[in-house]
Design a protein around this motif. Sequence first.
Motif, mmCIF file in Angstrom:
data_model
loop_
_atom_site.group_PDB
_atom_site.id
_atom_site.type_symbol
_atom_site.label_atom_id
_atom_site.label_comp_id
_atom_site.label_asym_id
_atom_site.label_seq_id
_atom_site.Cartn_x
_atom_site.Cartn_y
_atom_site.Cartn_z
ATOM 1 N N ASN A 221 96.523 20.985 50.239
ATOM 2 C CA ASN A 221 97.288 20.526 51.397
ATOM 3 C C ASN A 221 98.414 19.565 51.057
ATOM 4 O O ASN A 221 99.155 19.156 51.934
ATOM 5 C CB ASN A 221 96.352 19.880 52.417
ATOM 6 C CG ASN A 221 95.420 20.889 53.037
ATOM 7 O OD1 ASN A 221 95.769 22.056 53.177
ATOM 8 N ND2 ASN A 221 94.247 20.459 53.400
ATOM 9 N N GLU A 222 98.570 19.169 49.817
ATOM 10 C CA GLU A 222 99.587 18.175 49.470
ATOM 11 C C GLU A 222 100.396 18.609 48.257
ATOM 12 O O GLU A 222 100.692 17.796 47.387
ATOM 13 C CB GLU A 222 98.920 16.821 49.212
ATOM 14 C CG GLU A 222 98.208 16.274 50.418
ATOM 15 C CD GLU A 222 97.521 14.971 50.127
ATOM 16 O OE1 GLU A 222 97.773 14.367 49.074
ATOM 17 O OE2 GLU A 222 96.728 14.535 50.964
ATOM 18 N N CYS A 223 100.751 19.875 48.197
ATOM 19 C CA CYS A 223 101.451 20.382 47.017
ATOM 20 C C CYS A 223 102.910 20.693 47.318
ATOM 21 O O CYS A 223 103.242 21.220 48.371
ATOM 22 C CB CYS A 223 100.769 21.637 46.493
ATOM 23 S SG CYS A 223 99.086 21.332 45.929
ATOM 24 N N VAL A 224 103.736 20.380 46.366
ATOM 25 C CA VAL A 224 105.157 20.671 46.447
ATOM 26 C C VAL A 224 105.513 21.528 45.240
ATOM 27 O O VAL A 224 105.012 21.309 44.145
ATOM 28 C CB VAL A 224 105.982 19.366 46.427
ATOM 29 C CG1 VAL A 224 107.465 19.648 46.367
ATOM 30 C CG2 VAL A 224 105.656 18.526 47.645
ATOM 31 N N GLU A 225 106.369 22.527 45.451
ATOM 32 C CA GLU A 225 106.854 23.359 44.357
ATOM 33 C C GLU A 225 108.334 23.097 44.146
ATOM 34 O O GLU A 225 109.078 22.867 45.107
ATOM 35 C CB GLU A 225 106.637 24.842 44.668
ATOM 36 C CG GLU A 225 105.188 25.226 44.699
ATOM 37 C CD GLU A 225 104.977 26.688 45.029
ATOM 38 O OE1 GLU A 225 104.028 27.261 44.498
ATOM 39 O OE2 GLU A 225 105.754 27.256 45.808
ATOM 40 N N VAL B 219 113.195 22.843 46.493
ATOM 41 C CA VAL B 219 111.886 22.259 46.753
ATOM 42 C C VAL B 219 111.306 22.938 47.993
ATOM 43 O O VAL B 219 112.021 23.161 48.977
ATOM 44 C CB VAL B 219 111.992 20.736 47.004
ATOM 45 C CG1 VAL B 219 110.629 20.119 47.267
ATOM 46 C CG2 VAL B 219 112.691 20.046 45.849
ATOM 47 N N ARG B 220 110.005 23.261 47.925
ATOM 48 C CA ARG B 220 109.337 23.858 49.090
ATOM 49 C C ARG B 220 107.886 23.393 49.137
ATOM 50 O O ARG B 220 107.335 22.906 48.161
ATOM 51 C CB ARG B 220 109.410 25.378 49.053
ATOM 52 C CG ARG B 220 108.575 26.008 47.965
ATOM 53 C CD ARG B 220 108.716 27.516 47.966
ATOM 54 N NE ARG B 220 107.892 28.105 46.897
ATOM 55 C CZ ARG B 220 107.909 29.377 46.591
ATOM 56 N NH1 ARG B 220 108.709 30.195 47.237
ATOM 57 N NH2 ARG B 220 107.131 29.837 45.633
ATOM 58 N N ASP C 32 103.297 26.441 52.832
ATOM 59 C CA ASP C 32 104.177 27.125 53.787
ATOM 60 C C ASP C 32 105.437 27.591 53.058
ATOM 61 O O ASP C 32 106.545 27.143 53.343
ATOM 62 C CB ASP C 32 104.527 26.177 54.936
ATOM 63 C CG ASP C 32 105.258 26.875 56.061
ATOM 64 O OD1 ASP C 32 105.295 28.122 56.096
ATOM 65 O OD2 ASP C 32 105.817 26.163 56.919
ATOM 66 N N ARG C 33 105.276 28.492 52.113
ATOM 67 C CA ARG C 33 106.377 28.930 51.257
ATOM 68 C C ARG C 33 107.522 29.579 52.019
ATOM 69 O O ARG C 33 108.658 29.543 51.567
ATOM 70 C CB ARG C 33 105.851 29.864 50.180
ATOM 71 C CG ARG C 33 104.979 29.138 49.191
ATOM 72 C CD ARG C 33 104.460 30.057 48.123
ATOM 73 N NE ARG C 33 103.760 29.270 47.111
ATOM 74 C CZ ARG C 33 102.649 29.647 46.529
ATOM 75 N NH1 ARG C 33 102.119 30.809 46.820
ATOM 76 N NH2 ARG C 33 102.084 28.878 45.638
#
Length: 66
Positions: free
Chosen positions: A19-23, A34-35, A39-40
């Motif tokens: 629930n706390e990931c950033v790509e 950044v996404r 919710d890609r």
Amino acid sequence: MDLTGARWRKSTRSSGGANECVEVADNLPGRVLVRDTKDRDGGTLAFGPAQWQGFVTFAKKIGPVA
């Protein structure tokens, strides 16, 4: 914005939970994308390299936010 060549990787600062990931994709010339991992398709932020570096420097300075 054409994102077909973006190589996404999970931020090393993301927590282990889903629930706390950033790509981040930083392989495209002149921009860093950044996404939200969960919710890609929800949208992508685009930064210039200098703006991204400024953000990273600031984030490292202030540390984690609770």
